[in-house]
Design an enzyme around this catalytic site. Structure first.
Site, PDB file in Angstrom:
ATOM      1  N   SER A  82       0.918  -1.115   0.021  1.00  0.00           N
ATOM      2  CA  SER A  82       0.072   0.025   0.025  1.00  0.00           C
ATOM      3  C   SER A  82       1.018   1.297   0.049  1.00  0.00           C
ATOM      4  O   SER A  82       1.871   1.614   0.955  1.00  0.00           O
ATOM      5  CB  SER A  82      -1.002  -0.019   1.231  1.00  0.00           C
ATOM      6  OG  SER A  82      -1.568   1.210   1.393  1.00  0.00           O
ATOM      7  N   HIS A 136      -0.863  -1.365  -4.330  1.00  0.00           N
ATOM      8  CA  HIS A 136      -2.325  -0.947  -3.706  1.00  0.00           C
ATOM      9  C   HIS A 136      -2.515   0.345  -3.297  1.00  0.00           C
ATOM     10  O   HIS A 136      -1.464   1.101  -2.720  1.00  0.00           O
ATOM     11  CB  HIS A 136      -2.613  -2.016  -2.367  1.00  0.00           C
ATOM     12  CG  HIS A 136      -3.791  -1.690  -1.604  1.00  0.00           C
ATOM     13  ND1 HIS A 136      -4.850  -2.689  -2.283  1.00  0.00           N
ATOM     14  CD2 HIS A 136      -4.511  -0.970  -0.981  1.00  0.00           C
ATOM     15  CE1 HIS A 136      -5.856  -2.391  -1.555  1.00  0.00           C
ATOM     16  NE2 HIS A 136      -5.776  -1.453  -0.740  1.00  0.00           N
ATOM     17  N   ASP A 146      -4.845   3.134  -1.631  1.00  0.00           N
ATOM     18  CA  ASP A 146      -6.006   3.454  -0.679  1.00  0.00           C
ATOM     19  C   ASP A 146      -6.417   4.935  -1.046  1.00  0.00           C
ATOM     20  O   ASP A 146      -5.714   6.165  -0.607  1.00  0.00           O
ATOM     21  CB  ASP A 146      -5.457   3.255   0.987  1.00  0.00           C
ATOM     22  CG  ASP A 146      -5.240   1.704   1.183  1.00  0.00           C
ATOM     23  OD1 ASP A 146      -6.116   1.057   0.810  1.00  0.00           O
ATOM     24  OD2 ASP A 146      -4.033   1.539   1.607  1.00  0.00           O
TER      25      ASP A 146
END
Length: 218
Positions: free
Chosen positions: A6, A31, A33
């Site tokens: 992330s 990833h 967010d």
């Protein structure tokens, strides 16, 4: 097992380099967010950062929308370069329609569930999913501790996907690290998201990716 670091935990002043390092370490996905300060108590990034990430790597961009009214923004994130767009069951009034929209835009569709949300709420859309994301922390902040009940939930999720013959990825996000990744993978997860465990590794993010893979036994 795929590792999807992330970038929430990355240094945004050096985003391209930070993505390059996880790629060097063997990460399969990036990833992203996205938080809006309404669905979750934090504000992070938007399509402009996704666009910057897209120009920094050829790895699939796994974009996790922790936002209200995701239908209003899906197209912008796909145009910015998202390969996978994951929305929250709790944020979608017409979940099947949202999944259809993501597919029509040319991206893969995922659905995420908060720790307090039953898997039964998404049983009827399982055949249409490319990814099911089980949150193992309450969304909104990085660096939280893994909720232990998530392991059993992952096992139930894997059984549900197998029951309908789905080849969707089963992803887990929150508190994943070297101490618990093996049990998470054994429960059925095929993609693990890790932020602080990767970018906070004392030997650098590439070493963080390699440490998680080594600990997973996969």
């Amino acid at each position: 097992m795929k590792i999807a670091p992330s970038i929430l935990s990355a240094d945004f002043a050096r985003l391209s380099d930070e993505i390059g390092v996880i790629e060097e370490g063997g990460a399969e996905w990036v990833h992203v967010d996205v938080m809006d300060g309404h669905f979750v108590p934090n504000i992070t990034i938007g399509p402009l950062i996704v666009d910057a990430a897209r120009r920094s790597t050829n790895l699939p961009l796994d974009v996790h929308l922790m936002i209200k009214n995701p239908d209003h923004y899906v197209e912008a994130f796909v145009k910015a370069g998202a390969d996978i767009v994951t929305v929250h069951q709790e944020a979608c009034t017409h979940l099947h329609r949202t999944i259809q929209k993501i597919h029509e835009l040319g991206a893969k569709a995922g659905v995420a569930l908060n720790p307090g949300t039953s898997l039964e709420t998404i049983r009827d859309v399982l055949p249409y999913l490319d990814l099911l994301l089980v949150m193992s922390v309450n969304p909104g902040f990085g660096g939280q501790s893994y909720i232990e009940a998530s392991t059993a939930k992952l096992g139930r999720a894997r059984a549900m996907l197998d029951e309908v013959g789905s080849d969707a990825e089963l992803e887990v996000d929150g508190g994943v690290g070297v101490s618990n990744v093996e049990e998470i993978v054994n429960a059925g997860a095929s993609v693990v998201v890790a932020g602080s465990a990767v970018y906070g590794h004392p030997d650098g993010a590439a070493a963080g990716v390699r440490a998680i893979r080594s600990a997973s036994g996969a």
